[in-house]
Design a protein around this motif. Structure first.
Motif, short mmCIF file in Angstrom:
data_model
loop_
_atom_site.label_atom_id
_atom_site.label_comp_id
_atom_site.label_asym_id
_atom_site.label_seq_id
_atom_site.Cartn_x
_atom_site.Cartn_y
_atom_site.Cartn_z
N GLU A 1 1.18 -1.17 0.52
CA GLU A 1 0.21 0.07 -0.14
C GLU A 1 1.07 1.71 -0.27
O GLU A 1 1.94 1.28 0.65
N SER A 2 0.33 2.28 -0.86
CA SER A 2 1.04 3.36 -0.77
C SER A 2 0.05 4.33 -0.42
O SER A 2 -1.10 4.30 -1.39
N GLY A 3 0.55 6.03 -0.51
CA GLY A 3 -0.22 7.42 -1.08
C GLY A 3 -1.05 7.77 0.55
O GLY A 3 -1.70 8.36 0.29
N GLY A 4 -0.93 7.57 1.52
CA GLY A 4 -1.25 7.63 2.45
C GLY A 4 -0.75 9.28 2.93
O GLY A 4 0.91 8.98 2.69
N GLY A 5 -1.26 9.89 3.90
CA GLY A 5 -0.09 11.02 4.56
C GLY A 5 -1.20 12.08 5.51
O GLY A 5 -1.84 11.56 5.99
N LEU A 6 -0.42 12.95 5.83
CA LEU A 6 -1.07 13.72 6.53
C LEU A 6 -1.93 15.16 5.47
O LEU A 6 -1.44 15.98 5.05
N VAL A 7 -3.21 15.55 6.02
CA VAL A 7 -4.03 15.86 4.98
C VAL A 7 -4.76 16.38 6.04
O VAL A 7 -5.00 16.43 6.92
N GLN A 8 -5.60 17.70 5.62
CA GLN A 8 -6.67 18.34 6.09
C GLN A 8 -8.30 18.15 5.97
O GLN A 8 -8.05 18.07 5.22
N ALA A 9 -8.74 18.09 7.18
CA ALA A 9 -10.06 18.60 7.27
C ALA A 9 -11.22 18.45 4.56
O ALA A 9 -10.85 19.67 5.11
N GLY A 10 -11.62 17.47 4.65
CA GLY A 10 -12.11 18.14 3.03
C GLY A 10 -11.29 17.98 2.14
O GLY A 10 -11.15 17.92 0.95
N GLU A 11 -9.72 18.21 2.17
CA GLU A 11 -8.75 16.86 1.29
C GLU A 11 -9.14 16.02 0.66
O GLU A 11 -10.13 14.78 1.68
N SER A 12 -8.28 14.92 -0.42
CA SER A 12 -9.04 14.07 -1.26
C SER A 12 -7.41 13.63 -0.75
O SER A 12 -6.08 13.99 -0.65
N MET B 1 -10.12 8.85 -1.80
CA MET B 1 -10.51 9.22 -0.86
C MET B 1 -10.59 10.75 -0.72
O MET B 1 -9.99 11.46 -0.83
N ASN B 2 -12.38 11.22 -0.76
CA ASN B 2 -12.66 12.67 -1.14
C ASN B 2 -12.59 12.98 0.71
O ASN B 2 -13.86 11.88 0.67
N SER B 3 -12.75 14.38 0.23
CA SER B 3 -13.64 14.78 1.56
C SER B 3 -13.23 14.96 3.17
O SER B 3 -14.79 13.92 3.45
N LEU B 4 -12.05 14.32 3.22
CA LEU B 4 -11.65 13.29 4.46
C LEU B 4 -11.59 14.15 5.67
O LEU B 4 -12.13 15.47 5.33
N LYS B 5 -12.45 13.07 6.71
CA LYS B 5 -12.37 13.84 7.90
C LYS B 5 -12.09 12.90 8.73
O LYS B 5 -10.57 12.08 8.82
N PRO B 6 -11.36 13.87 9.95
CA PRO B 6 -10.72 13.60 11.22
C PRO B 6 -11.16 11.58 11.45
O PRO B 6 -10.04 10.75 12.07
N GLU B 7 -12.43 11.78 11.32
CA GLU B 7 -12.69 10.35 12.13
C GLU B 7 -11.79 9.11 10.62
O GLU B 7 -12.47 7.98 11.05
N ASP B 8 -11.42 9.20 9.64
CA ASP B 8 -11.07 8.47 8.89
C ASP B 8 -9.38 8.44 8.91
O ASP B 8 -8.69 7.54 8.23
#
Length: 124
Positions: A6-17, A83-90
């Protein structure tokens, strides 16, 4: 040796993809179902999305439906999770699984084929 990477993870802000990838090596998974799971700290691993071998059928957990899209490229032996519209609970460690069973709107993983996971962290 069969591997799922798996790859592509990271740190983003809520609402990002983010777009996760799961690349298989060692054998082809063309024609078999594959799924994405996630595990948040202190919680059990939970089903997120699954796709049939042909890509014609997809299942999603209610918590991600409408925001996440699973797809596959059998020529590349790779499955994706957009993954779009990411939330902290994701926020979780995201794993892919191969050769499980799709039934009744969910995916039953096999113990044989798991990746090591990619971390997704969503800040508020």
């Amino acid at each position: 040796q069969v591997q799922l990477d798996e790859s592509g993870g990271g740190l983003v802000q809520a609402g990002e993809s983010l777009r996760l990838s799961c690349a298989a090596s060692g054998r082809t998974f063309r024609g078999v179902a594959m799924g994405w799971f996630r595990q948040a700290p202190g919680k059990e691993r939970e089903f997120a999305a699954a796709i049939s071998g042909s890509g014609a059928i997809t299942y999603y957990a209610d918590s991600v439906k409408g925001r996440f899209t699973i797809s596959r490229d059998n020529a590349k032996n790779t499955v994706y999770l957009q993954m779009n519209s990411l939330k902290p609970e994701d926020t979780a460690l995201y794993y892919c699984n191969a050769d499980g069973v799709m039934s009744g709107g969910t995916y039953y993983p096999t113990s044989r084929y798991w990746g090591q996971g990619t971390q997704v962290t969503v800040s508020s």
